[in-house]
Design an enzyme around this catalytic site. Structure first.
Site, PDB file in Angstrom:
ATOM      1  N   CYS A   9     -10.954   3.085   0.439  1.00  0.00           N
ATOM      2  CA  CYS A   9      -9.513   3.302   0.633  1.00  0.00           C
ATOM      3  C   CYS A   9      -9.144   2.436   1.823  1.00  0.00           C
ATOM      4  O   CYS A   9      -9.864   2.409   2.823  1.00  0.00           O
ATOM      5  CB  CYS A   9      -9.243   4.775   0.930  1.00  0.00           C
ATOM      6  SG  CYS A   9      -7.576   5.096   1.576  1.00  0.00           S
ATOM      7  N   THR A  10      -8.025   1.725   1.714  1.00  0.00           N
ATOM      8  CA  THR A  10      -7.714   0.736   2.753  1.00  0.00           C
ATOM      9  C   THR A  10      -7.317   1.372   4.088  1.00  0.00           C
ATOM     10  O   THR A  10      -7.242   0.682   5.098  1.00  0.00           O
ATOM     11  CB  THR A  10      -6.595  -0.212   2.273  1.00  0.00           C
ATOM     12  OG1 THR A  10      -5.459   0.563   1.858  1.00  0.00           O
ATOM     13  CG2 THR A  10      -7.085  -1.066   1.116  1.00  0.00           C
ATOM     14  N   TYR A  36      -0.724   8.399  -2.144  1.00  0.00           N
ATOM     15  CA  TYR A  36      -0.917   8.198  -3.577  1.00  0.00           C
ATOM     16  C   TYR A  36      -2.112   9.024  -4.091  1.00  0.00           C
ATOM     17  O   TYR A  36      -2.118   9.460  -5.242  1.00  0.00           O
ATOM     18  CB  TYR A  36      -1.212   6.726  -3.881  1.00  0.00           C
ATOM     19  CG  TYR A  36      -0.043   5.762  -3.825  1.00  0.00           C
ATOM     20  CD1 TYR A  36       1.254   6.166  -3.538  1.00  0.00           C
ATOM     21  CD2 TYR A  36      -0.264   4.414  -4.086  1.00  0.00           C
ATOM     22  CE1 TYR A  36       2.293   5.243  -3.489  1.00  0.00           C
ATOM     23  CE2 TYR A  36       0.774   3.487  -4.057  1.00  0.00           C
ATOM     24  CZ  TYR A  36       2.057   3.903  -3.760  1.00  0.00           C
ATOM     25  OH  TYR A  36       3.072   2.991  -3.725  1.00  0.00           O
ATOM     26  N   GLY A  37      -3.124   9.156  -3.247  1.00  0.00           N
ATOM     27  CA  GLY A  37      -4.388   9.747  -3.702  1.00  0.00           C
ATOM     28  C   GLY A  37      -4.266  11.169  -4.211  1.00  0.00           C
ATOM     29  O   GLY A  37      -5.134  11.657  -4.930  1.00  0.00           O
ATOM     30  N   ASP A  44       0.880  -1.169   0.000  1.00  0.00           N
ATOM     31  CA  ASP A  44       0.000   0.000   0.000  1.00  0.00           C
ATOM     32  C   ASP A  44       0.919   1.220   0.000  1.00  0.00           C
ATOM     33  O   ASP A  44       2.135   1.103   0.179  1.00  0.00           O
ATOM     34  CB  ASP A  44      -0.884  -0.016   1.264  1.00  0.00           C
ATOM     35  CG  ASP A  44      -1.766   1.216   1.386  1.00  0.00           C
ATOM     36  OD1 ASP A  44      -2.352   1.650   0.369  1.00  0.00           O
ATOM     37  OD2 ASP A  44      -1.884   1.777   2.492  1.00  0.00           O
ATOM     38  N   SER A  45       0.316   2.395  -0.141  1.00  0.00           N
ATOM     39  CA  SER A  45       1.091   3.626  -0.033  1.00  0.00           C
ATOM     40  C   SER A  45       1.595   3.835   1.394  1.00  0.00           C
ATOM     41  O   SER A  45       2.496   4.646   1.609  1.00  0.00           O
ATOM     42  CB  SER A  45       0.207   4.807  -0.409  1.00  0.00           C
ATOM     43  OG  SER A  45      -0.870   4.890   0.508  1.00  0.00           O
ATOM     44  N   ASN A  58      -6.591   0.807  -3.013  1.00  0.00           N
ATOM     45  CA  ASN A  58      -7.569   1.033  -4.080  1.00  0.00           C
ATOM     46  C   ASN A  58      -7.026   1.986  -5.139  1.00  0.00           C
ATOM     47  O   ASN A  58      -7.279   1.813  -6.334  1.00  0.00           O
ATOM     48  CB  ASN A  58      -8.847   1.631  -3.493  1.00  0.00           C
ATOM     49  CG  ASN A  58      -9.566   0.681  -2.574  1.00  0.00           C
ATOM     50  OD1 ASN A  58     -10.449  -0.045  -2.984  1.00  0.00           O
ATOM     51  ND2 ASN A  58      -9.189   0.671  -1.304  1.00  0.00           N
ATOM     52  N   THR A  59      -6.271   2.992  -4.693  1.00  0.00           N
ATOM     53  CA  THR A  59      -5.773   4.003  -5.625  1.00  0.00           C
ATOM     54  C   THR A  59      -4.800   3.362  -6.621  1.00  0.00           C
ATOM     55  O   THR A  59      -4.877   3.604  -7.832  1.00  0.00           O
ATOM     56  CB  THR A  59      -5.080   5.142  -4.852  1.00  0.00           C
ATOM     57  OG1 THR A  59      -5.928   5.557  -3.776  1.00  0.00           O
ATOM     58  CG2 THR A  59      -4.792   6.317  -5.750  1.00  0.00           C
ATOM     59  N   GLU A  65      -2.094   7.455   9.129  1.00  0.00           N
ATOM     60  CA  GLU A  65      -0.626   7.306   9.154  1.00  0.00           C
ATOM     61  C   GLU A  65      -0.055   7.740  10.506  1.00  0.00           C
ATOM     62  O   GLU A  65       0.976   7.242  10.937  1.00  0.00           O
ATOM     63  CB  GLU A  65       0.020   8.120   8.024  1.00  0.00           C
ATOM     64  CG  GLU A  65      -0.202   7.538   6.640  1.00  0.00           C
ATOM     65  CD  GLU A  65       0.462   6.178   6.427  1.00  0.00           C
ATOM     66  OE1 GLU A  65       1.589   6.002   6.897  1.00  0.00           O
ATOM     67  OE2 GLU A  65      -0.169   5.307   5.803  1.00  0.00           O
TER      68      GLU A  65
HETATM   69  N1  DGL Z   1      -4.715   3.232   1.045  1.00  0.00           N
HETATM   70  C1  DGL Z   1      -4.812   3.740  -0.268  1.00  0.00           C
HETATM   71  C2  DGL Z   1      -6.100   3.347  -0.948  1.00  0.00           C
HETATM   72  O1  DGL Z   1      -6.650   2.316  -0.666  1.00  0.00           O
HETATM   73  C3  DGL Z   1      -4.438   5.128  -0.627  1.00  0.00           C
HETATM   74  C4  DGL Z   1      -3.940   6.078   0.342  1.00  0.00           C
HETATM   75  C5  DGL Z   1      -3.188   7.209  -0.278  1.00  0.00           C
HETATM   76  O2  DGL Z   1      -3.769   8.180  -0.759  1.00  0.00           O
HETATM   77  O3  DGL Z   1      -1.972   7.098  -0.256  1.00  0.00           O
HETATM   78  O4  DGL Z   1      -6.574   4.034  -1.797  1.00  0.00           O
END
Ligand code: DGL
Length: 273
Positions: free
Chosen positions: A193-194, A52-53, A20-21, A84-85, A161
């Site tokens: 989003c996880t 990442y988002g 994941d990010s 998810n991203t 985080e």
């Molecule tokens: N946990 C990530 C997701 O499921 C993204 C979080 C991020 O923006 O870094 O989308």
């Protein structure tokens, strides 16, 4: 000059790679651990490049390939994208570039549509996810006759985080993005989003008892079991190990993992590539 291929390391031969990010994917990792107690798991939090988002698609694709390739080089037998991203932007590209099975979480729009009674589903996710073509396609495919409200929730990832999941500040930021979705009649919210399952108690309190929250982590673990097939370690073998890596700040990730994973864990630094 010779251009020999790098020799794959076997430190994690036969393990399952998950990334994941950041620490959000631990919500998927815990479902995988519950479903596959005998497997060795290697988790990468790409915290040095998060969130990442809020990044460009090319950045997310490049990071997905870099982390996916690193896992493949360690000898893993399958990769789970616990983000998810990354899935909606880059899963297809990663699948094209690896021979390994890739299981990827995506927003659970289909089950949410099946469950809603009000006919309105809210999807809580990152900016990149709500803007993605993949999510537009999921809405077209599964959303007939229903209303799907896509809501970006900037700031929630950063709270998780920091392992700040119960404070007044967190509740205020949760309310800011959940209230408008509820005001449109949603009775079912997709945790798209996880990171968000770690805010579940706060989201549930803000949303109230009539609203269901959908997290597809267990479905991802079931899909991983299915994809492993006979590569799965036999039931009753000794318990698998769990290794954590971060491309970001080790102390901060260690702090978050300690709170969110619920068991003591060593986090190792991974050069961010
Ligand atoms: N946990 C990530 C997701 O499921 C993204 C979080 C991020 O923006 O870094 O989308």
């Amino acid at each position: 000059m010779s251009h020999a291929m790098p020799i794959p390391s076997t430190r994690f031969a036969g393990a399952i790679g998950v990334f994941d990010s950041g620490v959000g994917g631990l919500s998927v990792l815990r479902a995988i651990r519950a479903a596959l107690p005998e497997e060795d798991l290697v988790y990468v939090a790409d915290s040095g490049h998060a969130p990442y988002g809020d990044q460009t698609e090319s950045h997310i694709t490049q990071r997905t390939l870099t982390v996916g390739n690193w896992l493949a080089e360690q000898g893993v037998k399958a990769i789970t994208i616990a983000c998810n991203t990354a899935t909606v932007v880059a899963a297809r590209t990663l699948r094209e570039q690896t021979h390994l099975p890739v299981v990827a979480i995506e927003p659970a729009i289909k089950p949410a549509v099946a469950l809603t009674r009000s006919g309105v589903v809210g999807v809580l996710a990152t900016r990149q996810t709500v803007q993605s073509e993949s999510v537009a396609r999921l809405c077209d495919t599964h959303g007939a006759g229903k209303r799907i409200v896509l809501q970006a929730c900037p700031g929630w990832v950063e709270l998780v985080e920091q392992a700040d999941v119960h404070s007044a500040r967190t509740e205020a930021l949760v309310r800011e993005f959940v209230a408008p979705v509820l005001a449109q009649g949603a009775d079912t919210l997709v945790l798209g989003c996880t990171h968000y399952p770690f805010l579940r108690d706060t989201i549930a309190r803000v949303a109230g008892p009539g609203v269901q929250l959908i997290d597809p982590a267990e479905a991802v673990a079931r899909e991983l079991v299915r994809r492993l097939g006979d590569q799965r370690r036999p039931a009753g073998a000794q318990p698998g190990t769990t290794q954590f890596f971060t491309t970001g700040d080790v102390a901060q990730t260690q702090h978050a993992v300690a709170h969110l994973w619920g068991a003591p864990a060593e986090v190792e630094a991974l050069a961010s590539g």
